[in-house]
Write a protein that holds these residues in place. Structure first.
Motif, PDB file in Angstrom:
ATOM      1  N   CYS A 140      -9.041 -12.128 -18.628  1.00  0.00           N
ATOM      2  CA  CYS A 140      -9.429 -11.205 -17.511  1.00  0.00           C
ATOM      3  C   CYS A 140     -10.721 -11.486 -16.536  1.00  0.00           C
ATOM      4  O   CYS A 140     -11.594 -11.808 -17.404  1.00  0.00           O
ATOM      5  N   ASP A 141     -10.683 -11.518 -15.357  1.00  0.00           N
ATOM      6  CA  ASP A 141     -11.788 -11.381 -14.701  1.00  0.00           C
ATOM      7  C   ASP A 141     -12.224 -10.008 -14.569  1.00  0.00           C
ATOM      8  O   ASP A 141     -11.592  -9.411 -13.900  1.00  0.00           O
ATOM      9  N   THR A 142     -13.447  -9.614 -15.110  1.00  0.00           N
ATOM     10  CA  THR A 142     -13.445  -8.178 -15.283  1.00  0.00           C
ATOM     11  C   THR A 142     -13.993  -7.690 -13.998  1.00  0.00           C
ATOM     12  O   THR A 142     -13.760  -6.640 -13.660  1.00  0.00           O
ATOM     13  N   LEU A 156     -10.065  -2.790 -16.874  1.00  0.00           N
ATOM     14  CA  LEU A 156      -9.254  -3.953 -17.470  1.00  0.00           C
ATOM     15  C   LEU A 156      -9.918  -4.956 -18.269  1.00  0.00           C
ATOM     16  O   LEU A 156     -11.115  -5.233 -17.575  1.00  0.00           O
ATOM     17  N   ARG A 157      -9.512  -5.170 -19.315  1.00  0.00           N
ATOM     18  CA  ARG A 157     -10.203  -6.232 -20.187  1.00  0.00           C
ATOM     19  C   ARG A 157      -8.950  -6.766 -21.065  1.00  0.00           C
ATOM     20  O   ARG A 157      -7.670  -6.487 -21.186  1.00  0.00           O
ATOM     21  N   ASN A 158      -9.316  -7.984 -21.590  1.00  0.00           N
ATOM     22  CA  ASN A 158      -8.413  -8.589 -22.767  1.00  0.00           C
ATOM     23  C   ASN A 158      -8.019  -7.649 -23.834  1.00  0.00           C
ATOM     24  O   ASN A 158      -8.728  -6.875 -24.167  1.00  0.00           O
ATOM     25  N   ARG A 179      -5.933  -4.671 -11.518  1.00  0.00           N
ATOM     26  CA  ARG A 179      -6.372  -3.433 -11.814  1.00  0.00           C
ATOM     27  C   ARG A 179      -6.320  -2.082 -10.731  1.00  0.00           C
ATOM     28  O   ARG A 179      -6.041  -1.155 -10.911  1.00  0.00           O
ATOM     29  N   CYS A 196     -14.963 -13.165 -20.029  1.00  0.00           N
ATOM     30  CA  CYS A 196     -13.731 -13.840 -20.749  1.00  0.00           C
ATOM     31  C   CYS A 196     -14.252 -14.380 -22.159  1.00  0.00           C
ATOM     32  O   CYS A 196     -13.631 -15.319 -22.745  1.00  0.00           O
ATOM     33  N   VAL A 220      -5.741 -10.744 -13.892  1.00  0.00           N
ATOM     34  CA  VAL A 220      -5.551 -11.564 -15.089  1.00  0.00           C
ATOM     35  C   VAL A 220      -5.429 -12.898 -14.634  1.00  0.00           C
ATOM     36  O   VAL A 220      -4.591 -13.332 -13.805  1.00  0.00           O
TER      37      VAL A 220
END
Ligand SMILES: [Zn+2]
Length: 306
Positions: A71-73, A105-107, A92, A154, A78
């Motif tokens: 994910c690009d925070t 949103l995260r991994n 997100r 990431c 995604v």
């Protein structure tokens, strides 16, 4: 009363959702198959339904979403994921619009790391490593009391630590990653390509997956036991390398593949043999939150940012 958040863990196979209090208490949960074929819209609808069911009657302030993939925070997208691959979808922000609350949103295993650190097997530690093996292998780490994020969020993909330069192909395009040996997908692929398959009980199984291999190990099937042993060796080597890099106090192991008979015990002993003598004080422990670690961590991050 406490504050409430909903945590959603979108895995490649299953979607888990939980209503969680700010003290980490799991109030209610849902588990169902991930509608990966439905694309971002399908998963969005699934998340909205789960949120509606769980949030009813509670003052839910925020939602945390963990998703299998990178994910690009900052952008909330995604980037890569075998089944969940929507690099141009502002996932997100779209979810936040649909649900009417802020979304983080995260991994998925990064969320599990936060869950284990705040409310599970890594409580009271400032340096932990978390590795979960399920459909794939994910990882996360708390370093000096804060989340290891990397330049774009990431960091921590320990599943792609290479343990054999000319090893089996991995979903990432490289060879010999620990995920190719010791994830559900990697184990299944190795079983299907093994020359001993015709003499294994797995040749009679309709769909070979991690669970089928686990059952075969339990029955003493020679090929399944060998694949389990090779997975344990690969995991031990990879975990040993991560311990050497980060020197954690604890290493938390979880995920459905870790339930394979004997695997966790072999990894717990093997990982310390594969790391520097100075790093062998690291304690290897099992996940305390189990399959809800990701959802609990996601809710926790939504309520209390790091
Ligand atoms: Zn890989």
């Amino acid at each position: 009363m406490g504050r409430y958040a909903v945590g959603i863990d979108i895995g490649r196979t299953n979607l888990r959702a939980a209503l969680v209090r700010s003290n980490g208490e799991l109030v209610a949960s849902i588990k169902e198959g991930t509608d990966a074929l439905g694309g971002p819209q399908g998963v969005e609808r699934q998340v909205a339904r789960a949120f509606e069911r769980l949030a009813r009657g509670h003052d839910v302030r925020a939602v945390g979403v963990g998703i299998a993939g990178q994910c690009d925070t900052a952008r909330g997208v995604v980037l890569h994921g075998p089944n969940l691959f929507w690099p141009d979808v502002p996932f997100r922000d779209r979810l936040s619009d649909v649900l009417g609350v802020p979304v983080v949103l995260r991994n998925d295993v990064v969320m599990a790391t936060i869950g284990e650190w705040r409310h599970g097997a890594g409580r009271d530690c400032h340096d932990i490593v978390v590795l979960f093996s399920g459909t794939g292998i994910g990882g996360g780490a708390i370093v000096n009391g804060t989340l290891l994020e990397g330049a774009s969020g990431c960091g921590g993909h320990f599943g792609h630590v290479s343990v054999q330069l000319d090893g089996p192909p991995c979903g990432c395009g490289r060879r010999g990653c620990v995920e190719a040996y010791a994830s559900g997908t990697g184990l299944a692929s190795r079983a299907k390509n093994d020359p001993s398959l015709p003499s294994s009980s797995l040749s009679l199984v309709g769909e070979i997956d991690g669970r089928a291999i686990s059952r075969a190990v339990e029955e003493g099937d020679a090929m399944a036991v060998r694949l389990r042993d090779e997975a344990a060796l690969a995991l031990s080597s990879a975990i040993g390398s991560v311990i050497n890099c980060l020197e954690p106090q604890r290493v938390v192991l979880g995920g459905s593949v870790m339930d394979m008979p004997g695997l966790y015990e072999m990894c717990a002993a093997g990982a310390l043999e594969h790391c520097l003598p100075s790093h062998r004080r690291a304690l290897i422990v099992r996940s305390a939150l189990g399959e809800m670690a990701g959802a609990i961590g996601a809710a926790s991050l939504a309520l209390d940012p790091i």
